[in-house]
Design an enzyme around this catalytic site. Structure first.
Site, PDB file in Angstrom:
ATOM      1  N   GLU A  10       3.437  -3.210   2.972  1.00 33.31           N
ATOM      2  CA  GLU A  10       4.359  -3.436   2.140  1.00 33.31           C
ATOM      3  C   GLU A  10       5.496  -4.326   2.258  1.00 33.31           C
ATOM      4  O   GLU A  10       6.410  -3.619   3.001  1.00 33.31           O
ATOM      5  CB  GLU A  10       4.707  -1.938   1.336  1.00 33.31           C
ATOM      6  CG  GLU A  10       3.636  -1.319   0.905  1.00 33.31           C
ATOM      7  CD  GLU A  10       4.056  -0.151  -0.284  1.00 33.31           C
ATOM      8  OE1 GLU A  10       3.562  -0.402  -1.294  1.00 33.31           O
ATOM      9  OE2 GLU A  10       4.974   0.347   0.025  1.00 33.31           O
ATOM     10  N   GLU A  46      10.964   3.148   1.288  1.00 31.83           N
ATOM     11  CA  GLU A  46      12.206   3.808   0.745  1.00 31.83           C
ATOM     12  C   GLU A  46      12.629   4.898   1.506  1.00 31.83           C
ATOM     13  O   GLU A  46      13.785   5.234   1.879  1.00 31.83           O
ATOM     14  CB  GLU A  46      11.747   4.409  -0.740  1.00 31.83           C
ATOM     15  CG  GLU A  46      11.947   3.051  -1.567  1.00 31.83           C
ATOM     16  CD  GLU A  46      11.105   3.030  -2.883  1.00 31.83           C
ATOM     17  OE1 GLU A  46      10.682   4.277  -3.269  1.00 31.83           O
ATOM     18  OE2 GLU A  46      10.943   2.061  -3.332  1.00 31.83           O
ATOM     19  N   SER A  67       5.145  -5.078  -5.978  1.00 28.99           N
ATOM     20  CA  SER A  67       5.090  -5.959  -7.281  1.00 28.99           C
ATOM     21  C   SER A  67       3.645  -6.259  -7.657  1.00 28.99           C
ATOM     22  O   SER A  67       3.480  -7.405  -8.251  1.00 28.99           O
ATOM     23  CB  SER A  67       6.154  -6.916  -7.318  1.00 28.99           C
ATOM     24  OG  SER A  67       7.398  -6.572  -7.021  1.00 28.99           O
ATOM     25  N   LYS A  83       6.700   7.355  -7.699  1.00 27.07           N
ATOM     26  CA  LYS A  83       8.006   7.574  -7.120  1.00 27.07           C
ATOM     27  C   LYS A  83       8.747   8.553  -7.837  1.00 27.07           C
ATOM     28  O   LYS A  83       7.857   9.704  -8.046  1.00 27.07           O
ATOM     29  CB  LYS A  83       8.962   6.377  -7.322  1.00 27.07           C
ATOM     30  CG  LYS A  83       7.963   5.076  -6.494  1.00 27.07           C
ATOM     31  CD  LYS A  83       9.183   3.904  -6.334  1.00 27.07           C
ATOM     32  CE  LYS A  83       8.266   2.889  -5.963  1.00 27.07           C
ATOM     33  NZ  LYS A  83       9.040   1.501  -5.387  1.00 27.07           N
ATOM     34  N   HIS A 131       6.826   5.028   3.809  1.00 25.78           N
ATOM     35  CA  HIS A 131       7.148   4.026   2.518  1.00 25.78           C
ATOM     36  C   HIS A 131       8.649   3.552   3.013  1.00 25.78           C
ATOM     37  O   HIS A 131       9.363   4.159   3.396  1.00 25.78           O
ATOM     38  CB  HIS A 131       7.171   4.937   1.317  1.00 25.78           C
ATOM     39  CG  HIS A 131       7.353   4.028   0.129  1.00 25.78           C
ATOM     40  ND1 HIS A 131       8.605   3.340  -0.226  1.00 25.78           N
ATOM     41  CD2 HIS A 131       6.419   3.301  -0.372  1.00 25.78           C
ATOM     42  CE1 HIS A 131       8.295   2.675  -1.261  1.00 25.78           C
ATOM     43  NE2 HIS A 131       7.023   2.645  -1.627  1.00 25.78           N
ATOM     44  N   GLY A 136       9.397  -3.487  -5.842  1.00 26.28           N
ATOM     45  CA  GLY A 136      10.257  -3.343  -7.082  1.00 26.28           C
ATOM     46  C   GLY A 136      10.942  -4.504  -7.231  1.00 26.28           C
ATOM     47  O   GLY A 136      12.309  -4.236  -8.119  1.00 26.28           O
ATOM     48  N   ASN A 177       1.969   4.972  -6.735  1.00 20.57           N
ATOM     49  CA  ASN A 177       3.056   5.686  -6.144  1.00 20.57           C
ATOM     50  C   ASN A 177       4.010   5.957  -7.418  1.00 20.57           C
ATOM     51  O   ASN A 177       4.654   4.817  -7.737  1.00 20.57           O
ATOM     52  CB  ASN A 177       3.739   4.939  -5.068  1.00 20.57           C
ATOM     53  CG  ASN A 177       4.986   5.785  -4.742  1.00 20.57           C
ATOM     54  OD1 ASN A 177       5.183   6.679  -4.820  1.00 20.57           O
ATOM     55  ND2 ASN A 177       5.921   4.855  -3.719  1.00 20.57           N
TER      56      ASN A 177
HETATM   57  C1  PEP Z   1       5.587   0.838  -3.993  1.00 21.78           C
HETATM   58  O1  PEP Z   1       6.540   1.792  -4.528  1.00 21.78           O
HETATM   59  O2  PEP Z   1       5.119   1.378  -2.930  1.00 21.78           O
HETATM   60  C2  PEP Z   1       5.546  -0.234  -4.712  1.00 21.78           C
HETATM   61  C3  PEP Z   1       4.712  -1.230  -4.073  1.00 21.78           C
HETATM   62  O3  PEP Z   1       6.423  -0.390  -5.643  1.00 21.78           O
HETATM   63  P1  PEP Z   1       6.196  -1.738  -6.720  1.00 21.78           P
HETATM   64  O4  PEP Z   1       4.713  -2.001  -6.968  1.00 21.78           O
HETATM   65  O5  PEP Z   1       7.103  -1.434  -8.068  1.00 21.78           O
HETATM   66  O6  PEP Z   1       6.827  -2.970  -6.043  1.00 21.78           O
END
Ligand code: PEP
Length: 262
Positions: free
Chosen positions: A170, A102, A216, A12, A100, A176, A10
């Site tokens: 997630e 966000e 992460s 973003k 997601h 993040g 992703n």
């Molecule tokens: C994501 O944006 O779905 C995500 C898991 O980000 P990160 O790997 O940076 O935690």
């Protein structure tokens, strides 16, 4: 039941056109260098909306698949600034992310809106990657399964084409933040997801569903996560912005497939 592994990235709101071309070109070179059975892994990228058409060109002839990070549920209409699922399909995307964290927490998208997006993504011929996951406060209050179960119930219904749905667990506290769920923490929730799906929709749906972990994921923790029985792949944010790191994560999936086959 053997489920194809998915390694998804992703992007973003990162990468300009030039940077995106460089990233995909670096990724393509590294993918070619991965040994067998690399073809057992689905590699998926989610660029920003403005890059979908040029990235469709950039991935042409490779094994890389593409999805959109978001789309509106309406087929068309007076929704200034929005992109429909049909627009997404038009670009050559086969996938779309829905729910997601966000979108849920930063943009305040409601459960009803997300459920409609799942339906309209499928109607547009896309595979929907539907994300679920608890916040830190919810985990600390012992509510992880209640929240994840609620997200599943809100977004999924028995009349959907489950062959075109992928789930991503997630945990919000891991996205993040550099704080990954341990392989056991992730496996516990993935196992819960599978048993919840089995109760709601039956064994074949539960057995066939690919459930990705995201939060992460980095080259040094991917292998441990991929070893877990109920983890069918990874949704990667920060680490997918580097061709080297993303290819290393895909390499962990290839190694895992090799181990299983041997
Ligand atoms: C994501 O944006 O779905 C995500 C898991 O980000 P990160 O790997 O940076 O935690």
């Amino acid at each position: 039941m053997s489920r194809r592994t998915v390694i998804a990235g992703n992007w973003k709101m990162h990468k300009t056109l030039g940077e995106a071309r460089e990233l995909v070109s670096g990724l393509r070179q590294r993918l070619e260098a991965l040994g067998s059975p690399a073809d057992r892994i689905d590699v998926l990228i989610f660029p920003p909306a403005t890059l979908l058409f040029p990235m469709a060109k950039a991935i042409a002839g490779s094994r890389i698949l593409m999805g959109a990070q978001n789309a509106h549920d309406a087929a068309q209409g007076a929704f200034t600034g929005e992109t429909s699922m049909r627009h997404v399909a038009d670009t050559g995307c086969a996938h779309v992310l829905v729910g997601h964290s966000e979108r849920r927490h930063v943009f305040g998208e409601s459960a009803e809106f997300l459920a409609r997006k799942v339906v309209s993504g499928l109607a547009a011929g896309l595979t929907v990657v539907y994300c679920v996951g608890e916040t830190l406060a919810e985990r600390e209050a012992g509510r992880t399964e209640a929240v994840v179960g609620r997200h599943l119930d809100e977004g999924l219904s028995a009349d959907l084409d489950f062959s075109r749905i992928i789930l991503a667990y997630e945990p919000v506290w891991a996205i993040g933040t550099g704080r990954t769920a341990t392989p056991q923490q992730a496996q516990d929730v993935h196992q819960f997801i599978r048993s919840h799906l089995s109760k709601r929709f039956g064994g074949p749906v539960s057995d066939g569903m690919r459930v990705l972990y995201g939060g992460s994921v980095k080259p040094d923790n991917a292998a441990g996560l991929l070893e877990q029985r109920d983890i069918d792949g990874l949704l990667v944010g920060g680490a997918c912005l580097s061709a080297e790191d993303f290819a290393a994560i895909i390499g962990s999936a290839v190694n895992r497939a090799r181990q299983i086959l041997s």
